[in-house]
Enzyme design. Structure first.
Site, PDB file in Angstrom:
ATOM      1  N   HIS A  20       2.870 -15.445  -5.554  1.00  0.00           N
ATOM      2  CA  HIS A  20       3.960 -14.665  -6.126  1.00  0.00           C
ATOM      3  C   HIS A  20       3.456 -13.739  -7.221  1.00  0.00           C
ATOM      4  O   HIS A  20       2.721 -14.167  -8.101  1.00  0.00           O
ATOM      5  CB  HIS A  20       5.021 -15.626  -6.673  1.00  0.00           C
ATOM      6  CG  HIS A  20       6.289 -14.969  -7.050  1.00  0.00           C
ATOM      7  ND1 HIS A  20       7.120 -15.490  -8.004  1.00  0.00           N
ATOM      8  CD2 HIS A  20       6.895 -13.848  -6.604  1.00  0.00           C
ATOM      9  CE1 HIS A  20       8.177 -14.709  -8.140  1.00  0.00           C
ATOM     10  NE2 HIS A  20       8.051 -13.705  -7.305  1.00  0.00           N
ATOM     11  N   ASP A  28      -4.542   5.111   1.944  1.00  0.00           N
ATOM     12  CA  ASP A  28      -5.052   6.072   2.917  1.00  0.00           C
ATOM     13  C   ASP A  28      -6.581   6.070   2.871  1.00  0.00           C
ATOM     14  O   ASP A  28      -7.193   5.360   2.072  1.00  0.00           O
ATOM     15  CB  ASP A  28      -4.461   7.464   2.675  1.00  0.00           C
ATOM     16  CG  ASP A  28      -4.832   8.081   1.324  1.00  0.00           C
ATOM     17  OD1 ASP A  28      -5.849   7.684   0.707  1.00  0.00           O
ATOM     18  OD2 ASP A  28      -4.093   8.977   0.884  1.00  0.00           O
ATOM     19  N   HIS A 100       0.881   8.886  -8.348  1.00  0.00           N
ATOM     20  CA  HIS A 100      -0.401   8.619  -7.712  1.00  0.00           C
ATOM     21  C   HIS A 100      -1.406   8.123  -8.760  1.00  0.00           C
ATOM     22  O   HIS A 100      -2.183   7.199  -8.503  1.00  0.00           O
ATOM     23  CB  HIS A 100      -0.920   9.882  -7.021  1.00  0.00           C
ATOM     24  CG  HIS A 100      -2.240   9.688  -6.360  1.00  0.00           C
ATOM     25  ND1 HIS A 100      -2.394   8.917  -5.231  1.00  0.00           N
ATOM     26  CD2 HIS A 100      -3.479  10.149  -6.676  1.00  0.00           C
ATOM     27  CE1 HIS A 100      -3.664   8.915  -4.866  1.00  0.00           C
ATOM     28  NE2 HIS A 100      -4.343   9.649  -5.732  1.00  0.00           N
ATOM     29  N   TRP A 123       0.061  11.080   0.250  1.00  0.00           N
ATOM     30  CA  TRP A 123       0.833  10.057  -0.450  1.00  0.00           C
ATOM     31  C   TRP A 123       0.908   8.752   0.329  1.00  0.00           C
ATOM     32  O   TRP A 123       1.840   7.969   0.174  1.00  0.00           O
ATOM     33  CB  TRP A 123       2.251  10.545  -0.782  1.00  0.00           C
ATOM     34  CG  TRP A 123       2.258  11.698  -1.724  1.00  0.00           C
ATOM     35  CD1 TRP A 123       1.978  11.668  -3.058  1.00  0.00           C
ATOM     36  CD2 TRP A 123       2.526  13.052  -1.399  1.00  0.00           C
ATOM     37  NE1 TRP A 123       2.057  12.928  -3.581  1.00  0.00           N
ATOM     38  CE2 TRP A 123       2.398  13.806  -2.584  1.00  0.00           C
ATOM     39  CE3 TRP A 123       2.858  13.723  -0.234  1.00  0.00           C
ATOM     40  CZ2 TRP A 123       2.605  15.166  -2.629  1.00  0.00           C
ATOM     41  CZ3 TRP A 123       3.057  15.083  -0.274  1.00  0.00           C
ATOM     42  CH2 TRP A 123       2.930  15.790  -1.464  1.00  0.00           C
ATOM     43  N   GLY A 124      -0.078   8.442   1.134  1.00  0.00           N
ATOM     44  CA  GLY A 124      -0.076   7.227   1.944  1.00  0.00           C
ATOM     45  C   GLY A 124      -0.672   6.030   1.236  1.00  0.00           C
ATOM     46  O   GLY A 124      -1.527   5.351   1.804  1.00  0.00           O
ATOM     47  N   ASN A 125      -0.234   5.763   0.012  1.00  0.00           N
ATOM     48  CA  ASN A 125      -0.769   4.659  -0.781  1.00  0.00           C
ATOM     49  C   ASN A 125       0.381   3.806  -1.308  1.00  0.00           C
ATOM     50  O   ASN A 125       1.313   4.331  -1.918  1.00  0.00           O
ATOM     51  CB  ASN A 125      -1.599   5.196  -1.953  1.00  0.00           C
ATOM     52  CG  ASN A 125      -2.707   6.098  -1.458  1.00  0.00           C
ATOM     53  OD1 ASN A 125      -3.588   5.654  -0.730  1.00  0.00           O
ATOM     54  ND2 ASN A 125      -2.662   7.371  -1.830  1.00  0.00           N
TER      55      ASN A 125
END
Length: 164
Positions: A20, A28, A100, A123-125
């Site tokens: 947890h 990316d 970012h 922005w693929g993070n």
């Protein structure tokens, strides 16, 4: 081999060690992964696997209470935003917009594992905050359930679509 399970041994092990509030990042292909990070590199060719493919598999494997990503995704890459919404609809997870820079400077340094995709998506993070099964905890009749679990249960039962 186990059917319908993660086959990558390091990834399976890394996820099994998460508890947890641990952070799992899915990035990316160009994300600056800090030296010394627990890096699971799944990217093997431009675009493969896609970051959403990894998020979809993780959705089946781990409980997530928060999904952090650059707020620009909603306005600057709406199709990615919609895909991520579809993946996490009914999961109980909430979306948190960040920058970012925050993902690179803070989340990546705190992540228990960073999974690099082959995605070339802007922005693929994503930083996933691990959780527990909200229906498995607080089941004893004399234990008061925490408000956060009540809310997560409601979001799951209502098949809520997460929004930033």
């Amino acid at each position: 081999m186990k059917p319908n399970q993660i086959l990558h041994p390091e990834l399976a092990k890394a996820l099994a060690t998460c508890g947890h509030t641990d952070i799992i990042m899915v990035t990316d292909a160009g994300f600056p992964i800090p030296a010394g990070a627990n890096r699971i590199d799944l990217g093997f060719y431009a675009g493969h696997p896609d970051v959403c493919d990894i998020l979809q598999v993780l959705r089946q494997e781990i409980f997530v209470e928060e999904v952090h990503f650059a707020a620009e995704v909603k306005t600057h890459f709406p199709s990615l935003y919609k895909k991520v919404q579809e993946i996490y609809t009914g999961s109980g997870a909430v979306f948190r917009g960040t920058t970012h820079e925050e993902l690179c400077e803070n989340y990546a340094k705190r992540a228990k594992v960073i999974i690099r995709s082959g995605s070339l998506s802007a922005w693929g993070n994503f930083a996933l905050v691990a959780s527990t099964d909200p229906f498995a905890w607080f089941t004893e009749p004399d234990v008061k359930i925490l408000p956060a679990y009540v809310e997560r249960r409601k979001r799951i039962e209502n098949n809520e679509v997460p929004e930033i």
